[in-house]
Scaffold this motif. Structure first.
Motif, PDB file in Angstrom:
ATOM      1  N   ASP A 194      39.943  53.179  31.883  1.00  0.00           N
ATOM      2  CA  ASP A 194      40.604  53.334  33.187  1.00  0.00           C
ATOM      3  C   ASP A 194      39.560  53.694  34.242  1.00  0.00           C
ATOM      4  OD1 ASP A 194      42.042  54.062  35.363  1.00  0.00           O
ATOM      5  OD2 ASP A 194      43.563  55.214  34.235  1.00  0.00           O
ATOM      6  N   PHE A 195      39.353  52.804  35.233  1.00  0.00           N
ATOM      7  CA  PHE A 195      38.275  52.986  36.210  1.00  0.00           C
ATOM      8  C   PHE A 195      38.448  54.286  37.002  1.00  0.00           C
ATOM      9  CE2 PHE A 195      36.174  52.307  40.359  1.00  0.00           C
ATOM     10  CZ  PHE A 195      34.889  52.109  39.903  1.00  0.00           C
ATOM     11  N   GLU A 196      39.697  54.643  37.272  1.00  0.00           N
ATOM     12  CA  GLU A 196      39.905  55.866  38.049  1.00  0.00           C
ATOM     13  C   GLU A 196      39.368  57.079  37.282  1.00  0.00           C
ATOM     14  OE1 GLU A 196      44.077  55.544  38.823  1.00  0.00           O
ATOM     15  OE2 GLU A 196      43.652  53.865  40.184  1.00  0.00           O
ATOM     16  N   LYS A 197      39.594  57.026  35.944  1.00  0.00           N
ATOM     17  CA  LYS A 197      39.058  58.131  35.134  1.00  0.00           C
ATOM     18  C   LYS A 197      37.531  58.098  35.120  1.00  0.00           C
ATOM     19  CE  LYS A 197      43.026  58.654  32.103  1.00  0.00           C
ATOM     20  NZ  LYS A 197      43.589  58.185  30.836  1.00  0.00           N
ATOM     21  N   ILE A 214      37.563  44.530  33.022  1.00  0.00           N
ATOM     22  CA  ILE A 214      38.845  44.020  33.512  1.00  0.00           C
ATOM     23  C   ILE A 214      39.518  45.071  34.391  1.00  0.00           C
ATOM     24  CG2 ILE A 214      41.193  43.369  32.809  1.00  0.00           C
ATOM     25  CD1 ILE A 214      39.827  42.215  30.215  1.00  0.00           C
ATOM     26  N   ASP A 215      39.565  46.298  33.856  1.00  0.00           N
ATOM     27  CA  ASP A 215      40.240  47.354  34.587  1.00  0.00           C
ATOM     28  C   ASP A 215      39.470  47.701  35.862  1.00  0.00           C
ATOM     29  OD1 ASP A 215      42.423  49.594  34.283  1.00  0.00           O
ATOM     30  OD2 ASP A 215      40.573  50.619  34.918  1.00  0.00           O
ATOM     31  N   GLY A 216      38.145  47.830  35.693  1.00  0.00           N
ATOM     32  CA  GLY A 216      37.328  48.268  36.825  1.00  0.00           C
ATOM     33  C   GLY A 216      37.391  47.296  37.992  1.00  0.00           C
ATOM     34  N   PHE A 217      37.214  46.030  37.660  1.00  0.00           N
ATOM     35  CA  PHE A 217      37.171  45.068  38.780  1.00  0.00           C
ATOM     36  C   PHE A 217      38.556  44.812  39.345  1.00  0.00           C
ATOM     37  CE2 PHE A 217      33.066  44.221  36.689  1.00  0.00           C
ATOM     38  CZ  PHE A 217      32.253  44.554  37.759  1.00  0.00           C
ATOM     39  N   SER A 218      39.628  44.909  38.504  1.00  0.00           N
ATOM     40  CA  SER A 218      40.991  44.802  39.030  1.00  0.00           C
ATOM     41  C   SER A 218      41.203  45.924  40.043  1.00  0.00           C
ATOM     42  CB  SER A 218      42.016  44.968  37.909  1.00  0.00           C
ATOM     43  OG  SER A 218      41.832  43.984  36.944  1.00  0.00           O
ATOM     44  N   HIS A 219      40.704  47.080  39.635  1.00  0.00           N
ATOM     45  CA  HIS A 219      40.836  48.222  40.532  1.00  0.00           C
ATOM     46  C   HIS A 219      40.058  47.994  41.823  1.00  0.00           C
ATOM     47  CE1 HIS A 219      39.967  52.335  41.994  1.00  0.00           C
ATOM     48  NE2 HIS A 219      41.203  52.592  41.508  1.00  0.00           N
ATOM     49  N   LEU A 269      37.058  45.407  28.451  1.00  0.00           N
ATOM     50  CA  LEU A 269      38.272  46.012  28.983  1.00  0.00           C
ATOM     51  C   LEU A 269      37.950  46.850  30.216  1.00  0.00           C
ATOM     52  CD1 LEU A 269      40.072  47.137  25.699  1.00  0.00           C
ATOM     53  CD2 LEU A 269      40.695  45.245  27.202  1.00  0.00           C
ATOM     54  N   ARG A 270      36.793  47.536  30.101  1.00  0.00           N
ATOM     55  CA  ARG A 270      36.398  48.341  31.270  1.00  0.00           C
ATOM     56  C   ARG A 270      36.159  47.448  32.481  1.00  0.00           C
ATOM     57  NH1 ARG A 270      33.242  51.273  28.013  1.00  0.00           N
ATOM     58  NH2 ARG A 270      31.365  50.159  28.732  1.00  0.00           N
ATOM     59  N   LEU A 301      48.027  42.542  39.292  1.00  0.00           N
ATOM     60  CA  LEU A 301      46.780  43.238  38.960  1.00  0.00           C
ATOM     61  C   LEU A 301      47.061  44.567  38.261  1.00  0.00           C
ATOM     62  CD1 LEU A 301      44.546  42.511  42.067  1.00  0.00           C
ATOM     63  CD2 LEU A 301      44.090  41.885  39.703  1.00  0.00           C
ATOM     64  N   ASP A 302      48.147  45.214  38.697  1.00  0.00           N
ATOM     65  CA  ASP A 302      48.538  46.464  38.008  1.00  0.00           C
ATOM     66  C   ASP A 302      48.813  46.189  36.538  1.00  0.00           C
ATOM     67  OD1 ASP A 302      48.220  48.290  39.987  1.00  0.00           O
ATOM     68  OD2 ASP A 302      50.293  48.106  40.759  1.00  0.00           O
ATOM     69  N   ARG A 303      49.569  45.048  36.288  1.00  0.00           N
ATOM     70  CA  ARG A 303      49.851  44.702  34.880  1.00  0.00           C
ATOM     71  C   ARG A 303      48.583  44.445  34.082  1.00  0.00           C
ATOM     72  NH1 ARG A 303      55.387  42.723  33.790  1.00  0.00           N
ATOM     73  NH2 ARG A 303      56.566  43.192  35.683  1.00  0.00           N
ATOM     74  N   VAL A 304      47.630  43.726  34.783  1.00  0.00           N
ATOM     75  CA  VAL A 304      46.352  43.473  34.092  1.00  0.00           C
ATOM     76  C   VAL A 304      45.720  44.806  33.675  1.00  0.00           C
ATOM     77  CG1 VAL A 304      43.967  42.690  34.410  1.00  0.00           C
ATOM     78  CG2 VAL A 304      45.881  41.259  35.179  1.00  0.00           C
ATOM     79  N   ARG A 305      45.705  45.743  34.627  1.00  0.00           N
ATOM     80  CA  ARG A 305      45.075  47.039  34.326  1.00  0.00           C
ATOM     81  C   ARG A 305      45.815  47.768  33.182  1.00  0.00           C
ATOM     82  NH1 ARG A 305      44.188  51.078  38.751  1.00  0.00           N
ATOM     83  NH2 ARG A 305      42.901  51.993  37.081  1.00  0.00           N
ATOM     84  N   ASN A 306      47.194  47.744  33.248  1.00  0.00           N
ATOM     85  CA  ASN A 306      47.974  48.410  32.192  1.00  0.00           C
ATOM     86  C   ASN A 306      47.647  47.824  30.811  1.00  0.00           C
ATOM     87  OD1 ASN A 306      49.176  50.284  33.737  1.00  0.00           O
ATOM     88  ND2 ASN A 306      51.025  49.062  34.158  1.00  0.00           N
ATOM     89  N   ALA A 307      47.611  46.463  30.819  1.00  0.00           N
ATOM     90  CA  ALA A 307      47.354  45.783  29.542  1.00  0.00           C
ATOM     91  C   ALA A 307      45.982  46.178  28.992  1.00  0.00           C
ATOM     92  CB  ALA A 307      47.423  44.272  29.731  1.00  0.00           C
ATOM     93  N   ALA A 308      44.992  46.221  29.885  1.00  0.00           N
ATOM     94  CA  ALA A 308      43.632  46.579  29.453  1.00  0.00           C
ATOM     95  C   ALA A 308      43.621  47.993  28.874  1.00  0.00           C
ATOM     96  CB  ALA A 308      42.663  46.482  30.630  1.00  0.00           C
ATOM     97  N   GLN A 309      44.314  48.913  29.554  1.00  0.00           N
ATOM     98  CA  GLN A 309      44.298  50.308  29.074  1.00  0.00           C
ATOM     99  C   GLN A 309      45.038  50.467  27.746  1.00  0.00           C
ATOM    100  OE1 GLN A 309      45.594  52.718  32.425  1.00  0.00           O
ATOM    101  NE2 GLN A 309      43.937  51.867  33.658  1.00  0.00           N
ATOM    102  N   ARG A 310      46.162  49.681  27.635  1.00  0.00           N
ATOM    103  CA  ARG A 310      46.898  49.759  26.380  1.00  0.00           C
ATOM    104  C   ARG A 310      46.070  49.221  25.219  1.00  0.00           C
ATOM    105  NH1 ARG A 310      51.103  50.508  23.568  1.00  0.00           N
ATOM    106  NH2 ARG A 310      51.876  48.915  22.126  1.00  0.00           N
TER     107      ARG A 310
END
Lengths: 145, 932
Positions: free
Chosen positions: A121-124, B734-739, B731-732, B757-766
């Protein structure tokens, strides 16, 4: 080189970009030197190869060290840092994806000052970088002046 | 040297030492230390000199020399003027030493020497020039000499007195009679050695004791008083009395006692000389007894006896038998002569008297005497000279043989007639009898002639005597029944034969010999006639030895039979064993040739009948090297007893089969323990060998597999490692750049794009979570147990505390059974319990009154624990999927989770060797049970 340089040892360009972004978002404006493999990191620190002209006593304020690196891996770099009289006291923070117990133990055994896992999680991640910067660059009185 | 002398010597040396000390002290007080060395030397000189003389010449000499040296030393070393200063010292020391120690010559000698030295030193003038001083000194010396002489005289007197006493004591002790003296109070003062021996008391025990307490006697008190009175009157008393020894033995004692009286005739003591007269008393008694016996014998003898004195021929005594014989009473006969009494025929008397004068005695002379009635009696007369009170006397005995004489005469007459007849007949018989007699007596067979029917031996020969052990004299005239030679039954049997057939031939009988032995005899008996009387002639051969030999042969035969039976029995057993034993048994001789084989081995050797193998060797059946090895083994076994024990070897049999056998070979011994060959037992161990091979193969397989497993484990580890590293990095990104897009360009995007994009981030974190859980699961699978005794209740408590702190807004009741102890790995069990409790926590999140319980099932055999909640529960239809990885029974939006947690729990329980199961109902809750 004026003050408080950070040495980032990172081979993944994505991670490099994200780390720089996180530093920037936290308003950490120190110079960041990036080396992309283990051999280059050693060249920089001990002033050999393309960094032969560098002043060996101009040491970074903090080393952010990844473990999985081409040519020479992170643990080897850490060992060499601690073996060398000049760099022996250099603050080194391991910043990596792994949270394997053996890596953590080996890191501390070789003298790492901290071990931080990069969150997905980038925010983290931004939060983690913020705290690292605050601690190692502001709060902590390093051995090198 | 006696004790007194020794003490004197010690005193001398002591004085010398003390004198020197006084002298020294005197010097110290007069501050004259200058010649102290001289003094020391003097002391040492005297002491060592004294000791030297003591060893050299004895103490007697040493002390004399010491005195002289002492005196000389004093005289020489004393400083001048010494008489005035040290006079007391001289006056004290000199007399004492002289009196106590030295003999006169020494004292005089030393004194003279001292005066000489004094005079010599006085030559240097000073006080010694004064005549008065010299006179005083001379007087002192004279005094010494005189006192010494007096002392010497007194000493000699005492010495003499002592010698006298010792002499007396020695005399007393050498007397054979007990000498005992007592004082006026009857205390014993003398008790010599003979007294010790006689009474058994030693002198030490009795001296000073009252005599009557020591010597008890038969004398009554009154009698004693009388004796004392007599002693007082006459001064001595002699008596015989019984006294008692210390041990109570009575003694006959003759006591000669004299009393001592003082001038006032007062009693002051007794001296008694006592002698043991027991022996004499006994002799006297014995004499009295024998006299009495003699008189009795004399008077009661059935033989007429007289005692006559020789000189006048007067009768001194006659006995009753004499009175009866002669019809004359004792009173009439006494003091008369036989002639006066008219009982002797004068001519016979003459003859007898002549004989007794020449020989001193007369024996059994037949003679005629007359009794008072004038009847003649034939008597056998004996006389013996004796001495009575020194008078020569004669004892005469007479036995009346008148009746016998008459009878004899008649017999004589008959005999003469008979003899004439016999002489005639004897002449005829003598010749044949002589022949027979010789043959009879010399026959080696035991021959006897016995009368019938009483079987009384008339004659027997020496051989029979030897056979029976009785002498011929013992046998002749006695019956076999009297001698118990033959059993009644045997005798009866023989006699029956004689009655029927006139003879018995070769009958075996047993004769009981004199020494209680038994002689086996073969007897033949013939009835004969001797002088018209029926007699038997029996001839006996001893067959004892033969019988014994027969019995021995019989016994040996029986023995042999028994042994044969035993042997054939043992053979039977052996044969059964050899025929049925699956192991191969074989016996070989010293040349390794088969003697016997078990059937099992013979069959393997390709032979149906084991006897076909006999005499052949291993070389006939087995490959050469095997046979040679076997032969060598057996030869070394025979020579050096090198045992072969459980040797495993491979054997190639004649039919091509190969087996493994375990062989034991031992020496074969005969009854004398000599090695006559070998025997061996071989067991077929092919199966075992095969099994061993299989096991070895399995082991190797197992090792291989373990190695493979090790490799795959390593691979898995490096796989997990790279998963954790390399799968997370993208995954980082995916999440980082989506963010980054959302942050930097979010305003330019439509709302839908931002939601994507939120879904992409959720999926990556899951996905990151899933990866982490999978890594956890794999890590647990690989971990090894490190068990200890742990308190499950305590761990559960810690976890629920943490949960309650992190979610304090929830209202939950925890019910914990305390103190549940279990053996297990604390780290792994904590992970398992965390997962279970987290689940319970999670699935009760929608309950207002949530309840979570932890406890142990009571009624099960094994320890089964449970965690129960009243949460969402589950449908029992899907219970199988509960523990599978990534399996979820609830929508992720209702209850978040990866579906790995229970899989981890199950893995941990399985590692502990336990099992886990669940019960639940939708909407009512779930219970998870586990054992360890």
């Amino acid at each position: 080189m004026t003050e408080k340089m950070i040495l980032l040892v990172e081979d993944n360009p994505d991670d490099e970009a994200l780390t720089l972004r996180a530093l920037k978002k936290n308003n950490i404006s120190n110079q960041v030197v990036i080396v992309r493999d283990g051999a280059e990191a050693l060249d920089f620190l001990f002033c050999s190869g393309e960094y032969a002209a560098r002043d060996i006593y101009d040491l970074p304020q903090l080393v952010l060290l990844d473990l999985n690196l081409p040519k020479v891996d992170g643990m080897e770099i850490l060992r060499r840092i601690r073996e060398n009289e000049t760099t022996r006291l250099l603050p080194v923070v391991i910043l990596t994806s792994s949270k394997e117990e053996q890596d953590i133990l080996m890191g501390y055994k070789l003298g790492a000052n901290s071990y931080v896992r990069k969150p997905v999680d980038f925010e983290k991640f931004v939060e983690a970088v913020r705290q690292l910067g605050l601690y190692w660059l502001v709060l902590n009185e390093g051995p090198l002046k | 040297m006696n004790i007194t002398q020794r003490n004197t010597t010690y005193i001398t040396l002591g004085f010398q030492f003390a004198a020197m000390l006084i002298f020294l002290l005197g010097r110290i007080f007069t501050h004259a230390f200058d010649d102290l060395n001289l003094v020391g030397t003097g002391i040492a000189f005297i002491i060592y000199g004294g000791l030297l003389f003591a060893f050299w010449r004895g103490w007697e000499y040493a002390r004399h020399v010491s005195v002289v040296m002492m005196t000389l030393l004093i005289a020489i070393i004393l400083p001048e003027p010494f008489v005035t200063i040290y006079a007391p010292f001289l006056i004290l020391l000199g007399p004492i030493l002289a009196l106590a120690l030295a003999e006169p010559p020494w004292v005089i000698g030393s004194a003279v020497l001292t005066i000489a030295i004094l005079l010599w030193r006085a030559g240097g003038e000073g006080v010694y020039a004064s005549p008065i001083t010299l006179i005083i000194y001379a007087m002192l010396i004279t005094g010494l000499i005189v006192s010494r002489l007096i002392a010497e005289t007194a000493y000699n007197q005492v010495k003499q007195a002592k010698a006298q006493i010792e002499y007396q004591a020695s005399v007393l002790n050498h007397l054979n009679d007990a000498v005992i003296a007592v004082d006026g109070q009857f205390h014993i003062t003398v008790w010599n050695r003979a007294a010790e021996t006689l009474y058994g008391w030693t002198a030490d025990e009795v001296l000073g004791h009252v005599s009557t307490e020591i010597i008890r006697s038969s004398m009554a008190t009154a009698e004693r008083e009388k004796v004392l009175k007599q002693l007082a009157e006459f001064g001595e008393y002699r008596s015989e009395l019984i006294q008692y020894k210390k041990d109570g033995t009575p003694l006959y004692v003759e006591a000669n006692t004299i009393s001592f009286l003082d001038k006032a005739r007062k009693f002051t003591g007794l001296l008694s000389v006592n002698r043991d007269i027991g022996e004499r008393k006994r002799a006297e008694k014995a004499l009295e007894h024998s006299e009495e016996r003699f008189i009795k014998a004399f008077h009661s003898s059935p033989v007429a006896m007289t005692i006559t004195e020789v000189k006048a021929g007067r009768i001194i005594d006659v006995n009753l038998a004499w009175s009866q014989l002669f019809g004359c009473s004792r009173e009439e006969a006494l003091d008369k002569t036989s002639v006066e009494l008219g009982v002797t025929v004068p001519e016979t008397r003459q003859k007898i008297m002549q004989e007794i004068e020449t020989k001193g005695f007369v024996r059994n002379i037949e003679t005629i005497v007359k009794n008072r009635d004038g009847e003649d009696h034939s008597v056998l007369l004996s006389m013996e000279g004796i001495s009575i009170n020194d008078e020569p006397c004669v004892v005469t005995t007479m036995i009346d043989i008148t009746d016998r004489k008459q009878a004899e005469e008649e017999v004589l007459k008959l005999n003469t007639e008979l003899e004439q007849r016999v002489t005639e007949r004897t002449g005829q018989l003598r010749e044949s009898e002589e022949k027979f007699s010789k043959a009879f007596l010399a026959s080696p067979a035991a021959v006897s002639i016995a009368s019938l029917p009483d079987d009384r031996y008339i004659n027997v020969n020496e051989a029979l005597a030897q056979l029976t052990g009785y002498s011929r004299e013992e046998l002749i005239g006695r019956t076999t029944a009297e001698l118990k030679l033959v059993d009644d039954a045997a005798r009866e049997k023989i006699f029956e034969a004689i009655r029927k057939y006139g003879s018995a031939r070769n009958v075996e009988i047993q004769i009981h010999t004199k020494s209680n032995g038994i002689a086996e005899v073969l007897t033949s008996i013939e009835q004969i006639d001797i002088g018209g009387r029926p007699c038997t002639l029996s001839v006996n051969y001893e067959i004892t030895e033969r019988k014994r030999a027969e019995a021995e042969v019989q016994r040996l035969n029986d023995d042999l039979k028994e042994r044969q039976v035993a042997l054939s029995h043992a053979n039977g057993l052996l044969q059964t064993l050899m025929d049925n034993m699956p192991d191969h048994i074989y016996f070989k001789d010293r040349d390794s040739r088969f003697i016997q084989n078990s059937k099992s081995q013979a069959l393997m050797m390709g032979v149906h009948d084991p006897s076909e193998v006999i005499g052949r060797t291993d070389f006939d059946f087995f490959p050469k090297d095997h046979a040679q090895r076997s032969y060598n083994e057996e030869q070394s076994l025979i020579k050096s007893e090198q045992l072969i024990l459980d040797i495993e070897e491979e054997v190639l049999w004649p039919d091509g089969r190969i087996t493994w056998v375990s062989t034991t070979k031992l020496p074969l011994r005969n009854a004398q323990a000599q090695v006559t060959g070998t025997f061996g037992i071989s067991r077929d161990i092919t199966e075992r060998k095969q099994a061993e091979k299989d096991i070895q193969k399995l082991n190797e397989d197992l090792k291989q597999r373990a190695a493979q497993l090790e490799i795959s484990n390593q691979e898995l580890e490096s796989f997990s490692y790279s998963v954790s590293h390399d799968l997370r990095a993208p995954l980082r990104s995916i999440d980082g750049f989506s963010h980054a897009i959302l942050e930097d360009y979010g305003e330019q995007l439509p709302a839908e794009a931002r939601s994507y994009l939120d879904r992409v981030r959720n999926a990556a974190q899951r996905m990151a979570e899933l990866i982490d859980d999978l890594l956890n699961l794999s890590r647990i699978s690989r971990s090894t147990l490190q068990t200890s005794l742990i308190d499950l209740s305590l761990i559960v408590g810690e976890i629920t505390d943490t949960l309650q702190k992190s979610y304090s807004e929830r209202e939950i009741t925890f019910s914990l059974q305390p103190g549940l102890m279990v053996e297990g790995d604390p780290r792994l069990l904590k992970i398992a319990l965390e997962n279970l409790l987290n689940n319970a926590w999670k699935f009760t999140s929608k309950k207002e009154q949530a309840l979570i319980e932890f406890g142990k099932l009571e009624e099960t055999e094994e320890q089964a624990f449970y965690i129960r909640d009243n949460g969402a529960g589950f449908n029992m239809a899907y219970v199988d999927k509960l523990f599978a990885v990534f399996q979820r029974l609830h929508a992720i939006n209702d209850y978040p989770g990866t579906g790995v947690g229970l899989a981890i729990v199950q893995r941990i329980i399985k590692i502990h060797g336990g099992r886990i199961w669940a019960e639940g109902e939708e909407g009512k809750g779930a219970t998870f049970y586990f054992t360890l």
